[in-house]
Design an enzyme around this catalytic site. Sequence first.
Site, mmCIF file in Angstrom:
data_model
loop_
_atom_site.group_PDB
_atom_site.id
_atom_site.type_symbol
_atom_site.label_atom_id
_atom_site.label_comp_id
_atom_site.label_asym_id
_atom_site.label_seq_id
_atom_site.Cartn_x
_atom_site.Cartn_y
_atom_site.Cartn_z
ATOM 1 N N ASP A 18 60.542 50.613 -5.588
ATOM 2 C CA ASP A 18 60.975 50.721 -6.978
ATOM 3 C C ASP A 18 60.060 50.038 -7.990
ATOM 4 O O ASP A 18 60.518 49.285 -8.859
ATOM 5 C CB ASP A 18 62.403 50.182 -7.134
ATOM 6 C CG ASP A 18 63.123 50.872 -8.307
ATOM 7 O OD1 ASP A 18 63.001 52.094 -8.420
ATOM 8 O OD2 ASP A 18 63.805 50.184 -9.091
ATOM 9 N N SER B 121 59.055 45.463 -6.167
ATOM 10 C CA SER B 121 58.764 45.076 -7.548
ATOM 11 C C SER B 121 57.415 44.345 -7.610
ATOM 12 O O SER B 121 56.399 44.913 -7.247
ATOM 13 C CB SER B 121 59.913 44.219 -8.088
ATOM 14 O OG SER B 121 59.867 44.124 -9.487
ATOM 15 N N HIS C 157 67.874 48.122 -8.692
ATOM 16 C CA HIS C 157 66.440 47.881 -8.532
ATOM 17 C C HIS C 157 66.097 47.371 -7.131
ATOM 18 O O HIS C 157 65.076 47.743 -6.570
ATOM 19 C CB HIS C 157 66.003 46.878 -9.606
ATOM 20 C CG HIS C 157 64.553 46.514 -9.562
ATOM 21 N ND1 HIS C 157 63.557 47.449 -9.458
ATOM 22 C CD2 HIS C 157 63.939 45.291 -9.609
ATOM 23 C CE1 HIS C 157 62.371 46.838 -9.460
ATOM 24 N NE2 HIS C 157 62.579 45.541 -9.529
#
Length: 337
Positions: free
Chosen positions: A166, A141, A294
Site C-alpha cells: 500500500d 508504507s 492502510h
Amino acid sequence: MWCRRTTTWSWWRLRRLCQIMCQRSSSSRYSPLPWQGLFDEDKMIAIPDSEDIFHVYLAGTEGPVVFCLHGGGYTGLSFSLIAGKMKEKVRVVAMDMRGHGLSKTSDNTDLSAETQCQDVLNVISEMYGREPPALILIGHSMGGAIAVRVAAKRALPTLAGLVVIDVVEGTAMASLVHMQRILANRQLHFPSVQKAIEWSVRGGGSLQNVESARISVPSTLKFDTDMKCYVWRTALEESEAHWRGWYEDLSEVFLSCPVPKLLLLAGTDRLDRALTIGQMQGKFQMIVVRHTGHAIQEDEPDEFAGVMLNFIARNRIGTSGVEIPGLRQPVSLRSLN
C-alpha cells in the site's frame, strides 16, 4: 417518600454498576496481548564498528526468509499475526527500523532512505553472513519504499522476491503536503496503553483489527515520566526532511528491480501512471485487498498470509533459490540476478 428514595438510590447504583462493567469490558477488549506464540523469539543485532543495535523478531525454522520492514511509526510487531500464520512454511524476520521499537542507533533521527537501506543490508549481513538463504523483502508504507531501494541496489545475491504494501509514488508524493497536519491532529497523549490501542482502532488511528492492535500498538509507545502518560515512541513529524527521499522516483525504481514483484493495495485509486503501464505490461503482480485500511498485513492477516504463500509457491522460491521440478539443486539466485 422512603420508597421513592430507595427506588432512586437503587436505580443510581444499577446505573453506576453498568458503567463500571462497561469500563472493565472496554479495558479488557483493548488490553495488550503478547507476541510470543506468533513470533518464536527476538534478538538484538549489533552492527560491528558502530553503536547501532537493531531489534528483530523471528519465527519459523525452514524455508526462505521473509524479511519484513514496517511503516513509519509502526514496529516489527506489525507483522505478528502473519508470522504466526506463515511460520510453518517460511521463516519470518521483522526488524524494528531505526528510531522505532527497541532498536538503538547513534542517530535515531536519521531516517533517510540511504541510511535505512544500509541498516537493512547490515542486519541481513550480520544475521546470515555472505551466503544468506533465499530472501523475500516485504515493506509496508515507508518500509515499502526502503524495501524497493534495497532491492534496486542489487546487493543481496539471494534476493528472490519483493512485496510492497500500500504505497506508490504518486499518492505518497501528493500526500506529503498534508502530512504535518495529519500528524498534528492525531492524539499524542494517553493515560494508559489500553486507551492508545482503543484510539488506534476507533479514534482515528489506521488499524481495523483489534487483535493485531493489541499486539503491535504497545511497542509504538513509551511512558513520559514528566507528563505521567504514554506518548508515541517515534516523533514522525521530525523526519519531514526525509519524506521526499523515501518516495521520489519510487515507481520507476520498483519496476526496475530484477526479481518477481507483488504490489498489495487497499484501492486501485492508488496506482499512478508508471505503475498502471507497468501492470498492463505484466511487469509485476498486483492484488487489491478489499475492506481493509492502510496496514493490510494487520487488518487482513489471513488473506495477506495466503497471498504471500501463493506468491512464494508461484515463483517456486525455496530455501536456497528457485526450485525447478526435475532438478536436484535449486537454481542459484546469484546467476539469475
